[in-house]
Design a protein around this motif. Structure first.
Motif, PDB file in Angstrom:
ATOM      1  N   SER A 124      -4.435  -1.567 -10.502  1.00  0.00           N
ATOM      2  CA  SER A 124      -3.898  -1.882  -9.169  1.00  0.00           C
ATOM      3  C   SER A 124      -2.603  -2.677  -9.280  1.00  0.00           C
ATOM      4  CB  SER A 124      -4.919  -2.687  -8.363  1.00  0.00           C
ATOM      5  OG  SER A 124      -6.130  -1.994  -8.262  1.00  0.00           O
ATOM      6  N   ALA A 125      -1.750  -2.305 -10.214  1.00  0.00           N
ATOM      7  CA  ALA A 125      -0.517  -3.056 -10.458  1.00  0.00           C
ATOM      8  C   ALA A 125       0.402  -3.064  -9.237  1.00  0.00           C
ATOM      9  CB  ALA A 125       0.216  -2.490 -11.669  1.00  0.00           C
ATOM     10  N   THR A 126       0.492  -1.955  -8.506  1.00  0.00           N
ATOM     11  CA  THR A 126       1.375  -1.915  -7.323  1.00  0.00           C
ATOM     12  C   THR A 126       0.867  -2.860  -6.234  1.00  0.00           C
ATOM     13  OG1 THR A 126       0.192   0.050  -6.563  1.00  0.00           O
ATOM     14  CG2 THR A 126       2.274   0.410  -7.694  1.00  0.00           C
ATOM     15  N   THR A 127      -0.438  -2.937  -6.061  1.00  0.00           N
ATOM     16  CA  THR A 127      -1.010  -3.860  -5.080  1.00  0.00           C
ATOM     17  C   THR A 127      -0.735  -5.301  -5.487  1.00  0.00           C
ATOM     18  OG1 THR A 127      -2.781  -2.242  -4.777  1.00  0.00           O
ATOM     19  CG2 THR A 127      -3.112  -4.401  -3.791  1.00  0.00           C
ATOM     20  N   CYS A 128      -0.811  -5.573  -6.790  1.00  0.00           N
ATOM     21  CA  CYS A 128      -0.524  -6.914  -7.301  1.00  0.00           C
ATOM     22  C   CYS A 128       0.920  -7.291  -7.015  1.00  0.00           C
ATOM     23  CB  CYS A 128      -0.813  -6.975  -8.804  1.00  0.00           C
ATOM     24  SG  CYS A 128      -0.414  -8.564  -9.556  1.00  0.00           S
ATOM     25  N   LEU A 136       2.177 -10.365  -4.667  1.00  0.00           N
ATOM     26  CA  LEU A 136       3.043 -11.408  -5.232  1.00  0.00           C
ATOM     27  C   LEU A 136       4.326 -11.557  -4.413  1.00  0.00           C
ATOM     28  CD1 LEU A 136       3.329 -13.434  -7.522  1.00  0.00           C
ATOM     29  CD2 LEU A 136       4.346 -11.647  -8.917  1.00  0.00           C
ATOM     30  N   ARG A 137       4.921 -10.441  -3.985  1.00  0.00           N
ATOM     31  CA  ARG A 137       6.122 -10.521  -3.148  1.00  0.00           C
ATOM     32  C   ARG A 137       5.824 -11.221  -1.815  1.00  0.00           C
ATOM     33  NH1 ARG A 137       7.061  -5.615  -5.572  1.00  0.00           N
ATOM     34  NH2 ARG A 137       5.949  -4.423  -3.963  1.00  0.00           N
ATOM     35  N   GLU A 138       4.685 -10.897  -1.234  1.00  0.00           N
ATOM     36  CA  GLU A 138       4.300 -11.532   0.036  1.00  0.00           C
ATOM     37  C   GLU A 138       4.031 -13.017  -0.174  1.00  0.00           C
ATOM     38  OE1 GLU A 138       0.518 -11.335   3.024  1.00  0.00           O
ATOM     39  OE2 GLU A 138       1.245  -9.433   2.229  1.00  0.00           O
ATOM     40  N   TRP A 139       3.363 -13.363  -1.247  1.00  0.00           N
ATOM     41  CA  TRP A 139       2.992 -14.752  -1.514  1.00  0.00           C
ATOM     42  C   TRP A 139       4.237 -15.604  -1.774  1.00  0.00           C
ATOM     43  CZ3 TRP A 139       2.860 -18.360  -5.579  1.00  0.00           C
ATOM     44  CH2 TRP A 139       1.965 -19.419  -5.387  1.00  0.00           C
ATOM     45  N   LEU A 140       5.219 -15.017  -2.539  1.00  0.00           N
ATOM     46  CA  LEU A 140       6.433 -15.766  -2.854  1.00  0.00           C
ATOM     47  C   LEU A 140       7.389 -15.807  -1.647  1.00  0.00           C
ATOM     48  CD1 LEU A 140       7.144 -14.501  -6.482  1.00  0.00           C
ATOM     49  CD2 LEU A 140       6.329 -16.763  -5.803  1.00  0.00           C
TER      50      LEU A 140
END
Length: 121
Positions: free
Chosen positions: A108-112, A116-120
């Protein structure tokens, strides 16, 4: 000042040495080049000594092919493979004294990446 160029000297080998190398070439699996190399002489020189004595140097194509009887011939050999497990994506995030470690499945690398983009953000 007079410079004299170094003289080139020829090496001489005893008849016993020559004969022992010729006999070594007749051993099963031996090659003229291998015997010559092991004894520090040129293979062409060894072939010349053989011709001078009326011995024909062996050709590679004439050497007998030896196959060990214990080795299986051809066929499929099954090999057990261990299941391939991808290591997880591991993120270590630090802010001040706090550290957060997140492990995400590699599948699930794309979901990760989206998380991460949303979190940052």
């Amino acid at each position: 000042m007079t410079l004299t160029p170094p003289r080139r000297t020829r090496r001489t080998h005893s008849e016993a040495f020559k004969q022992s190398l010729i006999e070594a070439c007749g051993e099963p699996g031996a090659s003229v080049a291998g015997v010559a190399l092991a004894n520090g002489i040129n293979a062409n020189q060894l072939r010349r000594w053989m011709r001078e004595r009326g011995i024909e140097p062996p050709e590679l194509s004439c050497l007998p092919l030896r196959v060990a009887a214990s080795e299986p011939m051809g066929g499929f050999v099954p090999v057990q493979l261990s299941p391939h497990v991808d290591p997880p994506i591991r993120l270590e995030l630090r802010k001040g004294a706090a550290t957060v470690t997140v492990e995400w499945p590699t599948s699930s690398a794309t979901t990760c990446g989206a998380w991460l983009r949303e979190w940052l953000g």
